[in-house]
Design a protein around this motif. Structure first.
Motif, PDB file in Angstrom:
ATOM      1  N   SER A  24       0.855  -1.197   0.000  1.00 30.58           N
ATOM      2  CA  SER A  24       0.000   0.000   0.000  1.00 30.58           C
ATOM      3  C   SER A  24       0.882   1.235   0.000  1.00 30.58           C
ATOM      4  CB  SER A  24      -0.932   0.030   1.219  1.00 30.58           C
ATOM      5  OG  SER A  24      -0.188   0.189   2.405  1.00 30.58           O
ATOM      6  N   ARG A  58      -0.788   5.000   5.685  1.00 29.55           N
ATOM      7  CA  ARG A  58      -0.833   3.535   5.561  1.00 29.55           C
ATOM      8  C   ARG A  58      -0.149   2.843   6.743  1.00 29.55           C
ATOM      9  NH1 ARG A  58       4.261   2.516   1.607  1.00 29.55           N
ATOM     10  NH2 ARG A  58       5.520   4.152   2.507  1.00 29.55           N
ATOM     11  N   VAL A  59      -0.568   1.596   7.006  1.00 30.26           N
ATOM     12  CA  VAL A  59       0.074   0.847   8.093  1.00 30.26           C
ATOM     13  C   VAL A  59       1.082  -0.182   7.562  1.00 30.26           C
ATOM     14  CG1 VAL A  59      -1.909   1.177   9.628  1.00 30.26           C
ATOM     15  CG2 VAL A  59      -1.735  -0.945   8.300  1.00 30.26           C
ATOM     16  N   SER A  60       1.144  -0.368   6.252  1.00 29.18           N
ATOM     17  CA  SER A  60       2.024  -1.419   5.716  1.00 29.18           C
ATOM     18  C   SER A  60       3.494  -1.287   6.146  1.00 29.18           C
ATOM     19  CB  SER A  60       1.914  -1.510   4.185  1.00 29.18           C
ATOM     20  OG  SER A  60       2.186  -0.275   3.584  1.00 29.18           O
ATOM     21  N   PRO A  93      -2.697  -5.244   2.348  1.00 27.59           N
ATOM     22  CA  PRO A  93      -3.978  -4.973   2.982  1.00 27.59           C
ATOM     23  C   PRO A  93      -5.101  -5.462   2.067  1.00 27.59           C
ATOM     24  CG  PRO A  93      -3.188  -2.963   1.937  1.00 27.59           C
ATOM     25  CD  PRO A  93      -2.153  -4.044   1.668  1.00 27.59           C
ATOM     26  N   GLU A  94      -6.320  -5.384   2.588  1.00 31.25           N
ATOM     27  CA  GLU A  94      -7.480  -5.708   1.745  1.00 31.25           C
ATOM     28  C   GLU A  94      -8.213  -4.411   1.418  1.00 31.25           C
ATOM     29  OE1 GLU A  94      -9.758  -9.337   2.490  1.00 31.25           O
ATOM     30  OE2 GLU A  94     -11.504  -8.042   2.701  1.00 31.25           O
ATOM     31  N   TYR A  95      -8.342  -4.119   0.123  1.00 31.19           N
ATOM     32  CA  TYR A  95      -9.104  -2.955  -0.346  1.00 31.19           C
ATOM     33  C   TYR A  95     -10.248  -3.512  -1.184  1.00 31.19           C
ATOM     34  CZ  TYR A  95      -5.516   0.725   0.622  1.00 31.19           C
ATOM     35  OH  TYR A  95      -4.640   1.609   1.191  1.00 31.19           O
ATOM     36  N   ASN A  96     -11.468  -3.237  -0.771  1.00 32.49           N
ATOM     37  CA  ASN A  96     -12.636  -3.723  -1.521  1.00 32.49           C
ATOM     38  C   ASN A  96     -12.513  -5.196  -1.904  1.00 32.49           C
ATOM     39  OD1 ASN A  96     -13.984  -1.252  -1.317  1.00 32.49           O
ATOM     40  ND2 ASN A  96     -12.816  -0.410  -3.028  1.00 32.49           N
ATOM     41  N   HIS A  97     -12.182  -5.982  -0.886  1.00 31.08           N
ATOM     42  CA  HIS A  97     -12.096  -7.451  -1.014  1.00 31.08           C
ATOM     43  C   HIS A  97     -11.005  -7.914  -1.965  1.00 31.08           C
ATOM     44  CE1 HIS A  97     -16.267  -8.577   0.798  1.00 31.08           C
ATOM     45  NE2 HIS A  97     -15.646  -7.627   1.478  1.00 31.08           N
ATOM     46  N   TYR A 130      -3.619  -8.182   6.011  1.00 34.37           N
ATOM     47  CA  TYR A 130      -4.357  -7.625   7.142  1.00 34.37           C
ATOM     48  C   TYR A 130      -5.638  -6.982   6.651  1.00 34.37           C
ATOM     49  CZ  TYR A 130      -1.619  -3.556   5.614  1.00 34.37           C
ATOM     50  OH  TYR A 130      -1.019  -2.572   4.849  1.00 34.37           O
ATOM     51  N   GLY A 131      -6.599  -6.932   7.575  1.00 37.99           N
ATOM     52  CA  GLY A 131      -7.908  -6.369   7.249  1.00 37.99           C
ATOM     53  C   GLY A 131      -8.882  -6.782   8.329  1.00 37.99           C
ATOM     54  N   SER A 132     -10.154  -6.440   8.133  1.00 39.27           N
ATOM     55  CA  SER A 132     -11.142  -6.758   9.160  1.00 39.27           C
ATOM     56  C   SER A 132     -11.376  -8.261   9.253  1.00 39.27           C
ATOM     57  CB  SER A 132     -12.461  -6.026   8.880  1.00 39.27           C
ATOM     58  OG  SER A 132     -12.927  -6.384   7.609  1.00 39.27           O
ATOM     59  N   ARG A 174      -0.818   4.597   0.355  1.00 39.46           N
ATOM     60  CA  ARG A 174      -1.616   5.788   0.718  1.00 39.46           C
ATOM     61  C   ARG A 174      -0.996   6.493   1.927  1.00 39.46           C
ATOM     62  NH1 ARG A 174      -4.944   5.546   5.168  1.00 39.46           N
ATOM     63  NH2 ARG A 174      -4.697   3.537   6.213  1.00 39.46           N
TER      64      ARG A 174
END
Ligand SMILES: Cc1cc2nc3c(=O)[nH]c(=O)nc-3n(C[C@H](O)[C@H](O)[C@H](O)COP(=O)(O)O)c2cc1C
Length: 181
Positions: free
Chosen positions: A14, A19-21, A80-84, A111-113, A16
């Motif tokens: 990621s 970001r946490v990456s 990360p997961e963006y829009n699945h 990572y993601g929810s 942005r």
């Protein structure tokens, strides 16, 4: 015969602001650097300022990306997961190279929810097409339990053996695949 050590790139998926990456990548590198089986480096897609595929500008950036990938024997994708799915920047970074990926191995840390599992399954399909052998063990970090306020990375130590299992598999397959390149 002296052989050069394996080089494994930990690719931050990621770019942005906020970001946490980088936090996740630094944690993987810290675990990896305690092993003595490869040279591990963070590969931050943001540093390469890659053009979008089809944009005729950015030839130098594309060449630098190609050179970096060519120098590596294997990868750990931090996604990360963006829009699945995976991020557009990671997909673009994958699409901008071809043979540089071939016959190498990779692990995935997501990572993601829901631990980024949907992004990971998409990534596995893409990696097959660029001939990257992705290993089975997949540390999946949860935004609710491994992060504070979804932003400060506080991973459960229970993930550490899992990361090492993933790295064992990446090293084993990267070693094997080096012989066919
Ligand atoms: C465009 C966008 C879409 C997202 N979609 C999902 C999603 O489908 N599933 C999920 O678990 N998290 C989703 N999230 C939350 C991200 O997993 C979370 O923001 C994470 O921190 C993003 O990684 P980054 O900080 O490294 O960019 C999304 C975030 C963004 C910015």
């Amino acid at each position: 015969m002296q052989t050069s050590p394996l080089k494994i790139g930990i690719i931050l998926g990621s770019t942005r602001p906020g970001r946490v990456s980088p936090q996740v990548g630094a944690w993987i590198k810290e675990i990896a650097d305690k092993r003595d089986d490869a040279v591990y480096e963070i590969v931050d897609i943001a540093d390469f300022h890659l053009p979008f595929l089809g944009d005729p500008s950015g030839e130098q950036q594309r060449a630098a990306w190609s050179m970096k990938l060519s120098s590596l024997d294997g990868f750990v994708f931090v996604t990360p997961e963006y829009n699945h799915s995976i991020t557009a920047v990671l997909k673009n970074a994958l699409d901008l190279a071809r043979t540089e990926w071939y016959n190498k191995a990779a692990g995935i840390v997501s990572y993601g929810s829901s631990g980024g599992t949907r992004a990971t399954e998409h990534l596995r399909g893409i990696l097959a097409e660029v001939q990257v052998a992705d290993v089975r063990t997949h540390p999946a970090l949860n935004l609710f339990t491994d992060f504070e306020n979804y932003t400060v990375f506080k991973p459960s130590p229970l993930h550490i053996p899992h990361v090492n299992d993933m790295l064992n598999q990446v090293i084993s397959w990267s070693t094997a695949l080096k012989t066919v390149r």
